[in-house]
Design a protein around this motif. Structure first.
Motif, short mmCIF file in Angstrom:
data_model
loop_
_atom_site.label_atom_id
_atom_site.label_comp_id
_atom_site.label_asym_id
_atom_site.label_seq_id
_atom_site.Cartn_x
_atom_site.Cartn_y
_atom_site.Cartn_z
N TYR A 20 39.56 43.13 33.85
CA TYR A 20 38.95 43.95 34.89
C TYR A 20 38.92 45.42 34.49
N GLU A 55 35.08 46.26 38.45
CA GLU A 55 34.41 45.20 37.70
C GLU A 55 35.43 44.13 37.34
N GLU A 81 30.16 43.78 38.36
CA GLU A 81 30.56 44.75 39.36
C GLU A 81 30.71 44.06 40.72
#
Length: 80
Positions: free
Chosen positions: A40, A63, A68
């Motif tokens: 992430y 994200e 996203e």
């Protein structure tokens, strides 16, 4: 459970935990900071806008695995 399977489970857990540990990266766009891990990215956005003098954008983007999932970045005008 055999000793070999226990070691495999332990190694897998350690690798998964390491994939969640973020690294802080400062961006050169006016003050944004990105916390980046393998799985992430979280970006605390504070960047200058090119289209207006003195205006900037502020917010957070998240994200997960390159997609996203959250974005609340909004332009902030400077009051004269």
């Amino acid at each position: 459970m055999t000793m070999k399977k226990k070691w495999i489970v332990i190694v897998c857990v350690i690798v998964l935990v390491l994939m969640l540990i973020p690294i802080r990266v400062g961006l050169k766009d006016g003050g944004s900071v990105r916390y980046q891990a393998v799985l992430y990215n979280v970006t605390d956005v504070h960047r200058f806008r090119d289209d207006e003098v003195g205006a900037y954008e502020d917010g957070i983007t998240v994200e997960i695995l390159g997609f996203e999932v959250f974005n609340n970045v909004k332009p902030v005008p400077i009051e004269p």
